[in-house]
Design a protein around this motif. Structure first.
Motif, PDB file in Angstrom:
ATOM      1  N   GLY A  74       0.568  -1.393  -0.321  1.00 58.42           N
ATOM      2  CA  GLY A  74       0.487   0.268  -0.175  1.00 58.42           C
ATOM      3  C   GLY A  74       0.683   1.623   0.086  1.00 58.42           C
ATOM      4  N   SER A  75       0.452   2.464   0.436  1.00 62.61           N
ATOM      5  CA  SER A  75       0.948   3.905   0.128  1.00 62.61           C
ATOM      6  C   SER A  75       1.283   4.174   2.198  1.00 62.61           C
ATOM      7  N   VAL A  76       1.911   4.708   1.890  1.00 65.26           N
ATOM      8  CA  VAL A  76       2.078   5.571   3.645  1.00 65.26           C
ATOM      9  C   VAL A  76       3.165   6.227   3.371  1.00 65.26           C
ATOM     10  N   GLN A  77       3.464   7.480   4.763  1.00 65.69           N
ATOM     11  CA  GLN A  77       4.300   8.104   4.726  1.00 65.69           C
ATOM     12  C   GLN A  77       5.459   7.903   5.354  1.00 65.69           C
ATOM     13  N   THR A 137      10.037   2.627  -1.887  1.00 67.92           N
ATOM     14  CA  THR A 137       9.442   2.228  -3.146  1.00 67.92           C
ATOM     15  C   THR A 137       9.784   1.665  -4.027  1.00 67.92           C
ATOM     16  N   GLN A 153       2.620  -4.188  -4.829  1.00 64.96           N
ATOM     17  CA  GLN A 153       3.334  -2.582  -4.921  1.00 64.96           C
ATOM     18  C   GLN A 153       3.255  -1.938  -3.420  1.00 64.96           C
ATOM     19  N   VAL A 154       4.538  -1.505  -2.748  1.00 62.58           N
ATOM     20  CA  VAL A 154       4.555  -0.218  -1.673  1.00 62.58           C
ATOM     21  C   VAL A 154       4.720   0.826  -2.214  1.00 62.58           C
ATOM     22  N   THR A 155       4.386   1.792  -1.571  1.00 63.07           N
ATOM     23  CA  THR A 155       4.559   3.467  -2.046  1.00 63.07           C
ATOM     24  C   THR A 155       5.062   3.397  -0.990  1.00 63.07           C
ATOM     25  N   VAL A 156       6.241   4.665  -0.448  1.00 63.58           N
ATOM     26  CA  VAL A 156       6.099   5.750   0.417  1.00 63.58           C
ATOM     27  C   VAL A 156       6.617   7.278  -0.125  1.00 63.58           C
ATOM     28  N   SER A 157       5.731   7.848   0.069  1.00 61.55           N
ATOM     29  CA  SER A 157       5.325   9.397  -0.083  1.00 61.55           C
ATOM     30  C   SER A 157       6.554  10.052   1.199  1.00 61.55           C
ATOM     31  N   PRO A 208      11.656   6.626   1.149  1.00 60.66           N
ATOM     32  CA  PRO A 208      11.033   6.549   0.080  1.00 60.66           C
ATOM     33  C   PRO A 208      11.443   5.728  -1.022  1.00 60.66           C
TER      34      PRO A 208
END
Length: 126
Positions: A9-12, A90, A121-125, A87
């Motif tokens: 998933g997406s995480v900060q 990602t 998918q791993v997304t780090v913002s 980030p």
């Protein structure tokens, strides 16, 4: 035979995610397992491996101290707990099984892994 990853998933940046990899169609409890990742435009790279017993583990230097690999042999499942995400973490994360021979401690050699999941998918913002 299937390896199915979940939990991406997406995480900060600074956050955490936990990935799971459930195996079906074959008993992998006596084989080492690994996690790899692939960022866009990059080669697939080693992240972590775990021995058949769940004892010895190995990590890429870039994730050492932040990621933890574990397994539940009875459930034929491998996990990757990711903390303090950056980030640069990602990527698409893949689990894999090394069936070269049983009762091994695990390897960083991508060529040793025969079975692969479809990736999550791993997304780090930032």
């Amino acid at each position: 035979v299937q390896l199915v990853e979940s939990g991406g998933g997406s995480v900060q940046a600074g956050g955490s995610l936990g990935l799971s990899c459930a195996a079906s169609g074959r008993d992998f409890s006596n084989y080492a397992m690994g996690w790899f990742r692939q960022a866009p435009g990059e080669q697939r790279e080693f992240v972590a491996s775990i021995s058949w017993s769940g004892g010895p583990t190995s990590y890429a230097a870039s994730v050492e101290g932040r990621f933890t690999i574990s397994r539940d042999r009875a459930q034929n499942t491998v996990y990757l707990q990711m903390n303090s995400l950056k980030p640069e973490d990602t990527a698409v994360y893949y689990c894999a099984a090394d069936i070269t021979r049983p009762f091994t401690s695990g390897t960083r050699d991508i060529g040793a892994y025969e079975y692969w999941g479809q990736g999550t998918q791993v997304t780090v913002s930032s």
